[in-house]
Design a protein around this motif. Sequence first.
Motif, PDB file in Angstrom:
ATOM      1  N   VAL A  82      36.682  90.653  45.718  1.00  0.00           N
ATOM      2  CA  VAL A  82      36.272  91.238  44.435  1.00  0.00           C
ATOM      3  C   VAL A  82      37.390  92.054  43.815  1.00  0.00           C
ATOM      4  CG1 VAL A  82      34.699  92.900  43.361  1.00  0.00           C
ATOM      5  CG2 VAL A  82      33.820  91.202  44.992  1.00  0.00           C
ATOM      6  N   TYR A  83      38.106  92.865  44.613  1.00  0.00           N
ATOM      7  CA  TYR A  83      39.057  93.821  44.057  1.00  0.00           C
ATOM      8  C   TYR A  83      40.504  93.350  44.106  1.00  0.00           C
ATOM      9  CZ  TYR A  83      35.065  96.918  44.094  1.00  0.00           C
ATOM     10  OH  TYR A  83      33.829  97.474  43.857  1.00  0.00           O
ATOM     11  N   THR A  84      40.726  92.064  44.422  1.00  0.00           N
ATOM     12  CA  THR A  84      42.064  91.489  44.326  1.00  0.00           C
ATOM     13  C   THR A  84      42.154  90.705  43.024  1.00  0.00           C
ATOM     14  OG1 THR A  84      42.282  91.320  46.727  1.00  0.00           O
ATOM     15  CG2 THR A  84      43.745  89.951  45.405  1.00  0.00           C
ATOM     16  N   GLU A  85      43.198  91.012  42.247  1.00  0.00           N
ATOM     17  CA  GLU A  85      43.344  90.360  40.936  1.00  0.00           C
ATOM     18  C   GLU A  85      43.692  88.880  41.116  1.00  0.00           C
ATOM     19  OE1 GLU A  85      42.521  91.837  38.335  1.00  0.00           O
ATOM     20  OE2 GLU A  85      42.493  93.928  38.986  1.00  0.00           O
ATOM     21  N   ASP A  86      43.557  88.105  39.992  1.00  0.00           N
ATOM     22  CA  ASP A  86      43.837  86.673  40.015  1.00  0.00           C
ATOM     23  C   ASP A  86      45.223  86.393  40.586  1.00  0.00           C
ATOM     24  OD1 ASP A  86      41.416  86.492  38.918  1.00  0.00           O
ATOM     25  OD2 ASP A  86      42.067  85.825  36.922  1.00  0.00           O
TER      26      ASP A  86
END
Length: 579
Positions: A487-491
């Motif tokens: 969830v908290y890792t960007e693309d």
Amino acid sequence: MKKKLNIQLKYILPVIGVVALFLAGALYTNHFFRTEVIDQQKNALSGEIDLLLPFLSRNGQLTLDQERLDDSMKDMERLTVLDAEASIVYDSSHAKDATGRRESRPEIQQILIQGKDVGFSLRDSETIGEELLYVAKPIVFDGQLIGIVRYSEKFLGFSQRIDHFRRNIFLLFFVLSVAILIMFYHILKRNTQPITYILPILKNAAKNPQVKQQVVNAPSEWQAFYQAAYELMDETNSLYYKQLKNETKLQFLFENLEIGLFILDKDGYMVLANVVTEKLFDRTFSHAHYQDWFRQRDMNDLINQLILGERDIQGEIHLKGYGEKHLKVVLRVLKSETVEFVGIIYDISGIRKMERLHQDFISNISHELKTPTTSIVGFTETLLNGAMYDAEATKEFLTIIDNEANRLYHLIQNILMLLRTEKDVRMTDTLLVTPESIVQEEVKRYDRQIKEKQLAVSVAIQLASDIAVPSYAFQIIAKNIIENAVVYTEDKGKIDISLTEDDNYLIFNVTDTGVGISKEDQKRIFERFYRVSRSRQRNKGGSGLGLSIVEHYTELLNGRVDLKSTLGKGTDVTITLPK
């Protein structure tokens, strides 16, 4: 027969003791005088050697003027000079066999082997056939042994005066021994008379303590003694039975109360500990020091304050681990003939858990439930007020209501997870599975989100042994950590997942390149319902319970959570569980 033998021994043993005392005194006296005579003669010969030493060496070499040495010797004296190897270089007796080495002689060994400044011995001379006193001293030059001087003369023995004095001492010992024996038999005969009457009564009282002993006829001069003995036996028996009853009651209470009890002596060593105390601290009672027995810092600090201050004290301690306990400890000083310390332990774990759960629930649940509930109520009222006739608005509002309802459902599920206790986990989590199967299952669960965000996920499993973990608890831990990473890792970010082990622990690690957590927020990240205000927004879908759940279930499995994070660079979470 045995009784008669005991009576005979009662009279024979004192005689043997007095005779042994007489002989020991005589031998000691003889040894004392003989030692004194030897010491006097030895000191005289040692002094004569000291006078000769300057004339026996020069510049590290032995120099012997044999004629001069022969002239200085008396008829009863004998001088022998040996080199550093204990070989004879001069002997005043000039006997044919006064040659060769003498390293085996006791006085020479004391110089060569033991390193003494003076060696001596008393023995028969093999050369001249008389008892001689030998005294030897080393000849030393610049710290090196270059030779040995041995001086000997016939042992003089006791002088006539000393021998006469010695005989008087022996006679005195003999007279004293006879006097002691006479006094002993007189006192024995007088003192055993009352015992002849009272001893059978005492034996019967010991054998049948429940029977009151009857007074028997006794010599008038001992009547008061017997009466006092009877009264003492009656009082002692009465006190014994009272104490026995009290001890039985106390022991019953001690072992059956639901509270822990222990007693320490004045030095802090365990005197007693009941079963409850043993179970609370997982110990078996032993007379150990309290610091070694309890091995719990807060408990030991309380007891240390009690012993140092000798005043009553109380406090609470927290036992962590799989069997987490909150204990109230009341310590009291017990002063009688000696000082002892009594400890009373109340297990208030249930009370504290209820208080904590109640407080957390009241303070947090109202806030967390308010937002989705408000949304559902608000959009439902809007629909009922006419928006329901607008198809597009209805679909939009129902979608929001559905999302908020799901959010509310997941929030309630998370709350129920947190409310599960160690006992609940033990009762329901009976299935053991391999940790790699759970990790792979959870990675697969988030496969769609991983692909949507084009995340690079690697899974490294390096387990050499067969390890099994509780299925439900470990699945919750893995799910929340992997979910947070996704969830908290960007693309196009990266997530590394690993399972390793060492000798004692299973290590589960998840590292991501996500938004990270600030140092300030890391201090509270494991608090329930706490969310990082900036880096992790509510629109990510978090409830603020994920890491709290991870920590809760890790502690239930006796494990540890370590979190490292840098804001804007990513987060590293490591779970360490005992095998």
